[in-house]
Scaffold this active site. Structure first.
Site, PDB file in Angstrom:
ATOM      1  N   ASP A 217       0.813  -1.219   0.000  1.00  0.00           N
ATOM      2  CA  ASP A 217       0.000   0.000   0.000  1.00  0.00           C
ATOM      3  C   ASP A 217       0.849   1.272   0.000  1.00  0.00           C
ATOM      4  O   ASP A 217       0.335   2.350   0.281  1.00  0.00           O
ATOM      5  CB  ASP A 217      -0.925   0.019   1.228  1.00  0.00           C
ATOM      6  CG  ASP A 217      -2.205  -0.774   1.003  1.00  0.00           C
ATOM      7  OD1 ASP A 217      -2.539  -1.040  -0.171  1.00  0.00           O
ATOM      8  OD2 ASP A 217      -2.864  -1.131   1.987  1.00  0.00           O
ATOM      9  N   LYS A 220      -0.255   4.703  -1.430  1.00  0.00           N
ATOM     10  CA  LYS A 220      -1.238   5.577  -0.789  1.00  0.00           C
ATOM     11  C   LYS A 220      -0.599   6.866  -0.278  1.00  0.00           C
ATOM     12  O   LYS A 220      -1.310   7.802   0.110  1.00  0.00           O
ATOM     13  CB  LYS A 220      -1.945   4.842   0.349  1.00  0.00           C
ATOM     14  CG  LYS A 220      -2.932   3.798  -0.152  1.00  0.00           C
ATOM     15  CD  LYS A 220      -3.705   3.143   0.986  1.00  0.00           C
ATOM     16  CE  LYS A 220      -4.712   2.125   0.445  1.00  0.00           C
ATOM     17  NZ  LYS A 220      -5.444   1.443   1.530  1.00  0.00           N
TER      18      LYS A 220
END
Length: 343
Positions: A217, A220
């Protein structure tokens, strides 16, 4: 103060719009057709474009299409009194940022839309610059590592440590920006490795899974906090911003010399077994095995975790969701391995 280009073939509407936005402190340029508007845009590079849809000598579709290619960072708002719902959808797909209907009886709505689009553009520029700085630093470390690798083993080891530290710093930056994902990456990494062991993967593949889980992730970082921490349903535009984290993560990681396809796994971890995922719509064996493993671990752990918009599920219900979606969202053999390690 922003520089605004208003494109409309009706002089009275241009005058009303210009007066209102001028009173807000903005500088307004006027054009009576799409062709004239594009010429003014290329000359003055305004911060935002407001365009009518139906005009002679170049309509709003022309404006959106050209600006989406020439200046995708510039907001384009279509304002039309003759367009249909299909027209509105078409302009958004071509690259418009918003769509308003005439007559604009509520002029403050126009002002609010302009401010919102300018803020959105500013957030995107800031996020892009932040990513460029991060990518530049990673590239510098990679260049140093490659330059010294042949004759300076000790130096290489220090640079590798520095590279790992930089990656750890990126992960920490993400934890600070999105507190709801604190610990999520670590748990996804552990679950992924356990699934990999159940599938018989070797130590190198397990190490790749661990790194990809920790970094899946990382993209992000490029998503505005206002979207990451939103407590209500996301708009279509915001959903696209969230989905962009996989390509953003790939750009950050693709030039780092990992001993395995870490960047590709980050790019593919939201692909679905039936081809309905993103960003490329890959399906079945076309998705790397490790990415199919990550997909199972990521969704299960996310379902168990509290998020701004919902409370987490208990592990049994979260696992049941994974089992029910074997063969559609998830690879069946990865789900079978997950079943072995979860209970």
């Amino acid at each position: 103060m922003a520089k605004i280009l208003c494109i409309d073939d009706e002089p009275i509407l241009r005058l009303i719009t210009s007066d209102y936005l001028g009173d807000m402190g903005h500088e307004v340029l006027e054009a009576s057709s799409g062709a004239e508007g594009l010429t003014l845009f290329r000359r003055y590079r305004p911060d935002i474009v407001l365009s009518d849809l139906r005009m002679p000598d170049g309509d709003g579709f022309l404006v959106v299409t050209h600006l989406a290619e020439e200046a995708p960072e510039t907001p384009v708002v279509i304002i039309s009194g003759t367009g249909t719902l299909d027209d509105a959808v078409k302009t958004m797909r071509l690259g418009a940022w918003d769509y308003l209907s005439k007559p604009l009886k509520d002029m403050p709505l126009l002002g609010q839309t302009v401010e919102r689009m300018l803020n959105k553009a500013r957030e995107r520029r800031n996020a892009s610059q932040y990513l460029l700085n991060l990518e530049s630093r990673v590239n510098e470390l990679e260049h140093e590592l490659q330059s010294w690798s042949s004759s300076h083993k000790d130096t290489v080891l220090r640079l590798e440590a520095a590279l790992k530290t930089s990656i750890g710093s990126l992960n920490l930056a993400l934890r600070e920006k999105d507190p709801y994902t604190a610990g999520h990456n670590e748990r996804v990494a552990r679950i992924s490795v356990d699934i990999g062991i159940a599938l018989g993967l070797g130590e190198q593949e397990q190490e790749v899974l661990m790194l990809a889980g920790l970094l899946h992730d990382i993209g992000k970082i490029g998503v505005p906090e206002s979207i990451l921490n939103k407590r209500i349903a996301l708009s279509p535009d915001e959903l696209e911003e969230i989905r962009s984290h996989v390509t953003c993560g790939y750009r950050i990681l693709c030039n780092i010399p990992f001993d395995g396809p870490v960047a590709e796994l980050v790019l593919q971890h939201h692909e679905r077994y039936d081809g309905s995922g993103y960003p490329k719509g890959l399906a079945g064996e076309g998705i790397l095995l490790e990415a199919r493993i990550l997909a199972v671990a990521d969704v299960y752990e996310a379902l168990c975790s509290d998020r701004p918009y919902r409370a987490g599920l208990n592990p049994v219900d979260a696992a049941s969701y994974v089992f029910k979606n074997a063969g559609t969202h998830f690879c069946p053999k990865c789900v079978d391995a997950f079943r072995q390690i979860i209970f």
